[in-house]
Design an enzyme around this catalytic site. Structure first.
Site, PDB file in Angstrom:
ATOM      1  CE  LYS A  95     -15.465 -31.962  -9.486  1.00  0.00           C
ATOM      2  NZ  LYS A  95     -14.673 -32.099 -10.629  1.00  0.00           N
TER       3      LYS A  95
ATOM      4  CB  ALA B  82     -10.159 -28.276 -13.683  1.00  0.00           C
ATOM      5  N   GLY B  83      -7.829 -28.961 -15.970  1.00  0.00           N
ATOM      6  CA  GLY B  83      -6.639 -27.974 -16.352  1.00  0.00           C
ATOM      7  C   GLY B  83      -5.501 -28.851 -16.851  1.00  0.00           C
TER       8      GLY B  83
ATOM      9  CG  ASN C  82     -13.603 -36.157 -18.282  1.00  0.00           C
ATOM     10  OD1 ASN C  82     -13.909 -37.523 -17.839  1.00  0.00           O
ATOM     11  ND2 ASN C  82     -14.182 -35.619 -19.526  1.00  0.00           N
ATOM     12  CB  THR C  83     -10.927 -32.832 -20.942  1.00  0.00           C
ATOM     13  OG1 THR C  83     -12.061 -32.326 -20.314  1.00  0.00           O
ATOM     14  CG2 THR C  83     -10.764 -32.425 -22.421  1.00  0.00           C
TER      15      THR C  83
ATOM     16  N   GLY D 131     -11.178 -28.439 -18.898  1.00  0.00           N
ATOM     17  CA  GLY D 131     -10.873 -28.736 -20.384  1.00  0.00           C
ATOM     18  C   GLY D 131      -9.992 -27.905 -21.058  1.00  0.00           C
TER      19      GLY D 131
END
Length: 274
Positions: free
Chosen positions: A117, A204-205, A226-227, A178
């Site tokens: 990635k 993301a997001g 992830n977050t 995040g």
């Protein structure tokens, strides 16, 4: 994906159209459309439990932030078996094409990874990708035999240029990394899905399960997060929720939603009432 069909004997069976709904990137085929990260968890044990609950078959690993070479220090691979889960090295924290390429070359030397990635960030406040550097790095890495999944803006023009540069998948952001804001530009994500010949994954997001389902309903091949899991009050429970959300969103996309209408449309005919 799990089924909801019932056999003549009253047992639940996998519907063929659901069970066979896999996706492929760089010649590798996966059943799970959820990719999760390995940062921000309280421990490796919690991370491993979240991976199991999510059903993910791929995890991203920030090469610059984890131990991939020191056998005397704790390693992620002691908890998440790379023989069972595909590791996707990423270039988190890189702000130039040169840094990103150096990082991925190190990853290939350390673990033999070619599927990677790429993210080349423009600046630290928004963590938005620098698309000029990203496209340049994609082209150079592809020439070196890397299979590059590219973190990019949600811009159809830029994603097409990433694909032309040799990307095996494009991963437009749903919102800043995040942030947990969910998919902010569904129109452009749908345009990217419609034009792309490689898999499109929202990266993301995502903040909660409904965000993941919304991304999948746009026709994306998958979602990377992830977050949203790692910072949940109960990460393992959230990982399970995300698993179901991705599956539900994918099924809804394949089923085809009803048309939106301005006025009511009764389920039962109004003509012929007693």
């Amino acid at each position: 994906m799990r089924s909801c069909t019932l056999s003549a004997a009253g047992e639940l069976n996998a519907h063929p159209a659901i069970a066979a709904d896999t996706w492929t990137v760089a010649g590798r085929t996966f059943s799970s459309r959820l990719i999760i990260g390995t940062g921000k968890y309280k421990s490796f044990e919690e991370n491993a439990a979240a991976v199991a609950a999510s059903g993910a078959e791929i995890v991203t690993v920030a090469v610059r932030r984890v131990n991939v070479t020191d056998p005397n220090a704790p390693r992620l691979s002691d908890f998440i078996d790379p023989k069972k889960i595909v590791y996707l090295p990423n270039t988190a924290g890189c702000f130039t094409a040169e840094d990103a390429m150096r990082t991925l070359r190190l990853a290939r030397e350390a673990g033999g990874w070619n599927l990677v990635k790429l993210e080349v960030l423009a600046e630290a406040r928004t963590l938005y990708p620098d698309m000029i550097e990203t496209i340049r790095a994609t082209e150079l890495l592809a020439r070196e035999g890397f299979e590059v999944m590219v973190y990019c803006t949600d811009d159809p023009i830029m994603t097409k240029r990433c694909e032309d540069a040799g990307a095996v998948a494009v991963m437009p952001l749903g919102a800043p990394i995040g942030s947990g804001l969910g998919v902010q530009n569904p129109v452009t994500i749908r345009l990217i899905v419609e034009q792309s010949k490689v898999p499109v994954l929202v990266d993301a997001g995502v903040g909660t399960a409904s965000d993941a389902a919304a991304a999948m309903e746009l026709g994306c091949a998958g979602v990377l997060m992830n977050t949203a899991i790692a910072e949940a009050r109960e990460p393992v429970l959230m990982a399970e929720a995300m698993r179901h959300a991705v599956e539900a969103g994918r099924l809804a996309y394949r089923a085809g939603r009803m048309a939106k209408r301005r006025y009511a449309d009764p389920s039962s005919p109004l003509a012929g009432l007693i």
